[in-house]
Design an enzyme around this catalytic site. Structure first.
Site, short mmCIF file in Angstrom:
data_model
loop_
_atom_site.label_atom_id
_atom_site.label_comp_id
_atom_site.label_asym_id
_atom_site.label_seq_id
_atom_site.Cartn_x
_atom_site.Cartn_y
_atom_site.Cartn_z
CG HIS A 313 5.01 5.96 -3.86
ND1 HIS A 313 4.82 5.27 -2.70
CD2 HIS A 313 3.77 6.29 -4.31
CE1 HIS A 313 3.52 5.17 -2.46
NE2 HIS A 313 2.86 5.77 -3.42
CG ASP A 371 -0.51 10.89 -9.10
OD1 ASP A 371 -0.02 10.86 -7.97
OD2 ASP A 371 -1.72 10.70 -9.33
#
Ligand code: SDX
Length: 436
Positions: A313, A371
């Site tokens: 991320h 996700d």
């Protein structure tokens, strides 16, 4: 934002005049150096492709601490919202700045419910698509098409118009996503039912048929509602920044949200949930847990182009708090559905364990993101893989429109117009064709 007592001084080794830059403090998080006068005073731009060190705006909506793995919506921790509130409470919070009291909560839920139908003409847009079109292609078209129904009645500078646009988008996204799914399945559309919850209504529009009554499974209803909460907003991510930049021209808000849908589709962003599940299924096909080592070797080989989808991320350099909550939801749903031995869930947890102990991922601070587990729980609920990102778009719509309305509501906002470092040809004359 509060001026800091500390100033930044920019000096140049060629003796050019130095410049003092003001620093501003937020309530929490990094300070910002105000460079708005930099070009005017120095003739130089800053250079930050990918915006790794750039704050694009001043916002009060969502705060992320990437090192702590902290996510706050209007100051409330995501861990509390996911357990104590529902998605429409979260929408109210993101739009208006605080959680509703009982009366306001009832009124808001009723308002959204009464806007869940779409114009009957909307169904004809779907007919232009092949039945196997990717749902995100369909959603980009449908959300953009909504702008045609509300163009003449939407003055983006009118706060009441901005508010009704937000209600319409939040209310209609589930209806549109369900229509995209039904179209792909060759089944008739199901109209919303006003006596169902937001998530329950979506489930019925997705899975019911006109042939029999549909009973909402409360465990799945709660899981979906939590998935929506976890995806509702996330500061200035790529799709939100797209919506802000697109909306900064004063364009129709539905069109600006369609731009956000288009950006979210990418596998580096919202498309990662579909890619993560496809990755897990491929590892499963190629031998499952025993073959994880081989897959990890591929990921470490830069030439393979293989990434561990659902990991890493730009902001979180710790565990994404949403991934933890998603993993819990995953476990709850699988257990409730008698799928606690789901091989894909076991594979995901084994992959996570191995990755979190492997120096390649540890040194790069690559942790599971929102996700990584969301696909497993959506698959268990019966949502097709290709629809995962459309569900993400459904949930993120409130964040997009809240951020857009915050920008447009700021009297100081300007159209976004970044500059560049030009590295192309200097001015030159065209040669006659015969001489080229
Ligand atoms: C979302 O911004 C948001 O808030 C997004 C989001 C939201 O709610 O809006 O949180 C939703 O988009 C979550 C992210 C979903 N994407 C994925 O899961 C796709 C896989 N992840 C990567 O593509 C990547 O981690 C990004 C795009 C998410 C972040 O990339 P960055 O910040 O640009 O970091 P990078 O690509 O420069 O990576 C740093 C290093 C590199 O290695 P080195 O060059 O230093 O050797 O880490 C490696 C990368 O190769 N790396 C990965 C990896 N992610 C980064 N290696 C393997 N697998 C990965 N997933």
């Amino acid at each position: 934002m509060t001026p800091s007592d500390v100033k930044a001084t920019l000096s140049f080794s060629d003796g050019s005049p130095s410049m003092e830059l003001p620093i501003y403090k937020g309530t929490i998080g990094p300070d910002v150096i105000d460079i708005r006068k930099l070009y005017g005073q120095t003739g130089k731009f800053t250079y930050d492709p990918g915006f790794l060190s750039t704050a694009s705006c001043n916002s009060t909506i969502t705060y992320i601490d990437g090192d702590k793995g902290e996510l706050l919506y209007r100051g409330y921790p995501i861990e509390q919202l996911a357990v104590q509130c529902d998605y429409l409470d979260t929408c109210y919070l993101l739009l208006y700045g605080d959680l509703p009291n009982a009366d306001k909560r009832k009124g808001f839920h009723k308002l959204v419910t009464n806007h869940t139908m779409v114009n009957e003409q909307m169904q004809f847009f779907l007919r232009g698509f092949r039945r196997d079109a990717h749902p995100m292609a369909v959603m980009t078209g449908l959300v953009g098409a909504l702008s045609a129904f509300y163009h003449d009645s939407t003055d983006i500078n009118n706060p009441q118009h901005r508010d009704i646009a937000a209600i319409r988008l939040i209310a209609k996204m589930p209806t549109l996503v369900a229509m995209a799914y039904k179209y792909s399945a060759g089944q008739p559309y199901m109209y919303p039912k006003n006596d169902l919850s937001y998530a329950g209504n979506f489930m019925r529009m997705m899975f019911a048929t006109p042939c029999e009554d549909y009973h909402v499974n409360p465990v799945i209803e709660r899981a979906l509602d939590r998935i929506f909460i976890l995806h509702a907003d996330h500061e200035q991510n790529a799709s939100t920044s797209t919506v802000r930049l697109c909306g900064s021209s004063g364009t129709n808000p539905f069109a600006a949200i369609a731009a956000g849908v288009a950006c979210l589709w990418g596998p580096a962003h919202g498309g990662a949930n579909e890619a993560a599940l496809n990755m897990l299924e491929e590892i499963q096909r190629n031998g499952g847990v025993e073959k994880i080592g081989e897959f990890i070797k591929q990921v470490k080989d830069k030439n393979s182009g293989v990434k561990l989808m659902g990991f890493g991320h730009r902001v979180y350099k710790n565990y994404d708090p949403r991934a933890k909550l998603m993993r819990e939801t995953c476990h709850e749903v699988l257990t409730s559905l008698g799928l606690h031995n789901d091989p894909l869930f076991k594979l995901a947890m084994a992959l996570e364990k191995i990755a979190l102990e492997d120096d390649y991922f540890v040194s790069r601070k690559l942790y599971p993101n929102v996700d990584f587990y969301s696909g497993i729980v959506q698959r268990a609920i019966g949502i097709p893989v290709s629809l995962f990102t459309a569900i993400f778009a459904l949930a993120r719509t409130v964040g997009w429109i809240a951020q857009l309305n915050e920008m447009i509501g700021d009297p100081e906002y300007k159209i976004g117009r970044p500059r560049q470092l030009y590295a192309g040809s200097v001015s030159r004359d065209i040669k006659p064709l015969a001489d080229r």
